[in-house]
Design a protein around this motif. Structure first.
Motif, short mmCIF file in Angstrom:
data_model
loop_
_atom_site.label_atom_id
_atom_site.label_comp_id
_atom_site.label_asym_id
_atom_site.label_seq_id
_atom_site.Cartn_x
_atom_site.Cartn_y
_atom_site.Cartn_z
N THR A 61 0.91 -1.28 0.11
CA THR A 61 -0.23 0.11 0.13
C THR A 61 1.00 1.38 0.06
OG1 THR A 61 -1.44 -1.42 1.24
CG2 THR A 61 -1.92 1.14 1.24
N TRP A 72 -4.83 6.83 -0.57
CA TRP A 72 -4.11 5.58 -0.56
C TRP A 72 -4.55 4.63 -1.81
CZ3 TRP A 72 -6.48 1.00 0.90
CH2 TRP A 72 -7.96 1.07 1.27
N ASP A 74 -3.41 0.13 -3.07
CA ASP A 74 -2.72 -0.87 -2.90
C ASP A 74 -2.95 -1.83 -4.02
OD1 ASP A 74 -5.11 -2.04 -2.42
OD2 ASP A 74 -5.05 -2.41 -0.43
#
Lengths: 179, 66
Positions: A61, A72, A74
């Motif tokens: 991530t 974010w 990931d």
């Protein structure tokens, strides 16, 4: 086992990070690296990963914190269901199925995740020599408690409770990409 | 080369914290038949040749190690 205990390096080339969760089905082990913030339209995260035994979860991530807003994205390698997934605003979405990292010969798998930080979207995921367009997925973001601008990389291995599984990471590269 | 700009200018500023040469050869040196897309400029990298210094290791209640 406590953080930092039983640290050792497996000599695969210059060295590797080994993540080994315990095996009761709920265990996760994390390695996190904090870096200064950089203002980039696109961020790339490149990894070489090996799965010594499976099934195991592996998630890499990128977190970007700017003025209290956390963005974010990931990449999730699920060796139990043999799929790749990314987490968008609705949860995990499979982007590739049928991966099989369980083989008689262990090998490194090359992963490159590129995030479109400018538009808060994923861009591409590369799995070995295959590039997957994921530009229709929106990155999660939240207003967090962190007031410190920065970028962090989090590597996680989680177990499925059927044995001891290890993930090896040979290198990690954070890149600033052009759109 | 000397730029003819005052030293307080923001022009030509760099976003790179670290620039290193040939890091994209890391994948090639592993001997993989696969090729990574060698795009972007390197902001930071770690090949763990110095162990896991600088990484913060943690685990869930159940445990694990790195």
């Amino acid at each position: 086992m406590g953080a930092g205990k039983n640290m050792y390096i497996t000599l695969t080339g210059t060295g590797s990070l080994e993540l080994e969760p315990d095996y009761d089905g709920t265990d996760e082990v994390y390695a996190v690296k904090y870096l200064p913030y950089t203002d980039a339209d696109y961020l790339g995260l490149e990894l070489a990963v090996a799965f010594y035994s499976t099934p195991v979860d592996f998630i890499a991530t990128i977190y970007s914190v700017k003025s209290g807003i956390i963005k974010w994205g990931d990449i999730y390698v699920d060796t139990y269901s043999d799929k790749l997934a990314i987490h968008d605003i609705n949860g995990y979405e499979a982007i590739k199925t049928g991966i099989n990292v369980e083989g008689t010969a262990k090998q490194w798998y090359l992963i490159k995740l590129i995030l479109n930080m400018k538009e808060n979207k994923y861009h591409t995921v590369q799995w070995n020599d295959e590039v997957i367009d994921v530009s229709n997925y929106i990155m999660p973001s939240t207003t967090g408690l962190s007031n410190t601008d920065g970028i962090s990389i989090e590597l996680m291995a989680g177990d499925y409770g059927v044995g001891t599984e290890e993930v090896f990471v040979d290198y990690v590269i954070l890149t600033v990409e052009e759109g | 080369m000397v730029h003819t700009l005052p030293d307080y200018t923001a022009q030509y500023k760099t976003l790179m914290g670290i620039q290193s040469a040939d890091v994209y050869e890391a994948a090639a040196r592993l001997g993989s038949v696969d090729r990574i897309t060698r795009t972007g400029k390197v902001y930071w990298m770690d090949d763990f040749s110095n162990g896991i210094w600088g990484w913060i290791i943690s685990d869930s209640i159940g445990g694990g190690e790195a």
